[in-house]
Motif scaffolding. Structure first.
Motif, PDB file in Angstrom:
ATOM      1  N   GLU A  12       0.831  -1.196   0.000  1.00 35.68           N
ATOM      2  CA  GLU A  12       0.000   0.000   0.000  1.00 35.68           C
ATOM      3  C   GLU A  12       0.869   1.251   0.000  1.00 35.68           C
ATOM      4  O   GLU A  12       0.642   2.187  -0.759  1.00 35.68           O
ATOM      5  N   LYS A  13       1.879   1.257   0.834  1.00 34.38           N
ATOM      6  CA  LYS A  13       2.789   2.401   0.904  1.00 34.38           C
ATOM      7  C   LYS A  13       3.516   2.595  -0.426  1.00 34.38           C
ATOM      8  O   LYS A  13       3.617   3.715  -0.927  1.00 34.38           O
ATOM      9  N   LEU A  14       4.004   1.508  -1.000  1.00 42.46           N
ATOM     10  CA  LEU A  14       4.721   1.596  -2.266  1.00 42.46           C
ATOM     11  C   LEU A  14       3.807   2.106  -3.379  1.00 42.46           C
ATOM     12  O   LEU A  14       4.178   2.988  -4.150  1.00 42.46           O
ATOM     13  N   LEU A  15       2.593   1.588  -3.451  1.00 41.19           N
ATOM     14  CA  LEU A  15       1.678   2.025  -4.499  1.00 41.19           C
ATOM     15  C   LEU A  15       1.276   3.482  -4.334  1.00 41.19           C
ATOM     16  O   LEU A  15       1.191   4.214  -5.317  1.00 41.19           O
ATOM     17  N   LYS A  16       1.040   3.902  -3.114  1.00 44.78           N
ATOM     18  CA  LYS A  16       0.733   5.315  -2.894  1.00 44.78           C
ATOM     19  C   LYS A  16       1.896   6.188  -3.339  1.00 44.78           C
ATOM     20  O   LYS A  16       1.704   7.244  -3.932  1.00 44.78           O
ATOM     21  N   GLN A  17       3.108   5.735  -3.056  1.00 45.48           N
ATOM     22  CA  GLN A  17       4.294   6.481  -3.473  1.00 45.48           C
ATOM     23  C   GLN A  17       4.364   6.551  -4.998  1.00 45.48           C
ATOM     24  O   GLN A  17       4.603   7.616  -5.568  1.00 45.48           O
ATOM     25  N   ILE A  18       4.144   5.439  -5.640  1.00 46.21           N
ATOM     26  CA  ILE A  18       4.202   5.394  -7.101  1.00 46.21           C
ATOM     27  C   ILE A  18       3.173   6.329  -7.705  1.00 46.21           C
ATOM     28  O   ILE A  18       3.473   7.129  -8.590  1.00 46.21           O
ATOM     29  N   LEU A  19       1.952   6.234  -7.207  1.00 48.46           N
ATOM     30  CA  LEU A  19       0.872   7.029  -7.777  1.00 48.46           C
ATOM     31  C   LEU A  19       1.058   8.518  -7.525  1.00 48.46           C
ATOM     32  O   LEU A  19       0.668   9.345  -8.330  1.00 48.46           O
ATOM     33  N   VAL A  40       0.572  -7.292 -16.644  1.00 51.90           N
ATOM     34  CA  VAL A  40       0.426  -8.525 -15.858  1.00 51.90           C
ATOM     35  C   VAL A  40      -0.875  -8.563 -15.055  1.00 51.90           C
ATOM     36  O   VAL A  40      -1.216  -9.598 -14.495  1.00 51.90           O
ATOM     37  N   ILE A  41      -1.595  -7.468 -15.023  1.00 50.68           N
ATOM     38  CA  ILE A  41      -2.882  -7.460 -14.321  1.00 50.68           C
ATOM     39  C   ILE A  41      -3.993  -7.920 -15.265  1.00 50.68           C
ATOM     40  O   ILE A  41      -4.740  -8.851 -14.958  1.00 50.68           O
ATOM     41  N   CYS A  42      -4.111  -7.288 -16.429  1.00 52.01           N
ATOM     42  CA  CYS A  42      -5.188  -7.648 -17.365  1.00 52.01           C
ATOM     43  C   CYS A  42      -4.739  -8.611 -18.458  1.00 52.01           C
ATOM     44  O   CYS A  42      -5.566  -9.163 -19.175  1.00 52.01           O
ATOM     45  N   ILE A  52       0.600   4.387 -18.837  1.00 54.85           N
ATOM     46  CA  ILE A  52       1.147   3.359 -17.955  1.00 54.85           C
ATOM     47  C   ILE A  52       1.842   3.996 -16.756  1.00 54.85           C
ATOM     48  O   ILE A  52       2.193   5.178 -16.777  1.00 54.85           O
ATOM     49  N   TRP A  53       2.027   3.178 -15.727  1.00 56.43           N
ATOM     50  CA  TRP A  53       2.846   3.528 -14.563  1.00 56.43           C
ATOM     51  C   TRP A  53       4.041   2.591 -14.549  1.00 56.43           C
ATOM     52  O   TRP A  53       3.911   1.413 -14.858  1.00 56.43           O
ATOM     53  N   CYS A  66      -5.540  -0.359 -14.835  1.00 54.93           N
ATOM     54  CA  CYS A  66      -5.436  -1.676 -14.190  1.00 54.93           C
ATOM     55  C   CYS A  66      -4.838  -1.550 -12.788  1.00 54.93           C
ATOM     56  O   CYS A  66      -5.330  -2.177 -11.845  1.00 54.93           O
ATOM     57  N   LEU A  67      -3.778  -0.781 -12.664  1.00 50.03           N
ATOM     58  CA  LEU A  67      -3.125  -0.633 -11.373  1.00 50.03           C
ATOM     59  C   LEU A  67      -4.045   0.061 -10.377  1.00 50.03           C
ATOM     60  O   LEU A  67      -4.155  -0.369  -9.229  1.00 50.03           O
ATOM     61  N   GLU A  68      -4.734   1.100 -10.821  1.00 52.32           N
ATOM     62  CA  GLU A  68      -5.650   1.800  -9.927  1.00 52.32           C
ATOM     63  C   GLU A  68      -6.807   0.893  -9.499  1.00 52.32           C
ATOM     64  O   GLU A  68      -7.189   0.883  -8.333  1.00 52.32           O
ATOM     65  N   GLU A  69      -7.361   0.107 -10.432  1.00 53.12           N
ATOM     66  CA  GLU A  69      -8.447  -0.812 -10.088  1.00 53.12           C
ATOM     67  C   GLU A  69      -7.953  -1.898  -9.138  1.00 53.12           C
ATOM     68  O   GLU A  69      -8.644  -2.269  -8.196  1.00 53.12           O
ATOM     69  N   TRP A  70      -6.760  -2.427  -9.389  1.00 56.40           N
ATOM     70  CA  TRP A  70      -6.204  -3.451  -8.508  1.00 56.40           C
ATOM     71  C   TRP A  70      -5.997  -2.888  -7.104  1.00 56.40           C
ATOM     72  O   TRP A  70      -6.328  -3.524  -6.109  1.00 56.40           O
ATOM     73  N   PHE A  71      -5.463  -1.679  -7.041  1.00 54.09           N
ATOM     74  CA  PHE A  71      -5.221  -1.046  -5.751  1.00 54.09           C
ATOM     75  C   PHE A  71      -6.537  -0.833  -5.001  1.00 54.09           C
ATOM     76  O   PHE A  71      -6.637  -1.146  -3.809  1.00 54.09           O
TER      77      PHE A  71
END
Length: 83
Positions: A12-19, A40-42, A52-53, A66-71
């Motif tokens: 969660e911390k890593l994804l928030k940082q990325i976003l 790799v998600i869809c 992309i991110w 995809c990343l936002e929906e997964w998160f």
């Protein structure tokens, strides 16, 4: 259970940082920095001009949507565990 929670918190911390710290970028097949051809998600192939991110440490890329929906789903699943 604690180790799993610690891993989820780390992600969660890593994804928030990325976003928050990394801008979206446009995918281009001509860009040599992208060696992944599918999200790799869809599992769909990237096409030129897909938003992309890129993960800052490992350089994996994902469709932004995809990343936002997964998160979002991960956050919902995590909350449901504690209800």
């Amino acid at each position: 259970m604690i180790q799993r929670q610690e891993r989820l918190d780390k992600w969660e911390k890593l994804l928030k940082q990325i976003l928050s710290e990394n801008p979206e970028i446009l995918y281009s097949k001509a860009d040599v920095h992208f060696d992944q051809t599918n999200c790799v998600i869809c599992l769909e192939p990237y096409t030129d001009k897909d938003l992309i991110w890129m993960m800052p440490e490992c350089y994996h890329i994902f469709h932004t949507k995809c990343l936002e929906e997964w998160f979002d789903k991960n956050q919902q699943d995590k909350r449901a565990q504690f209800l």
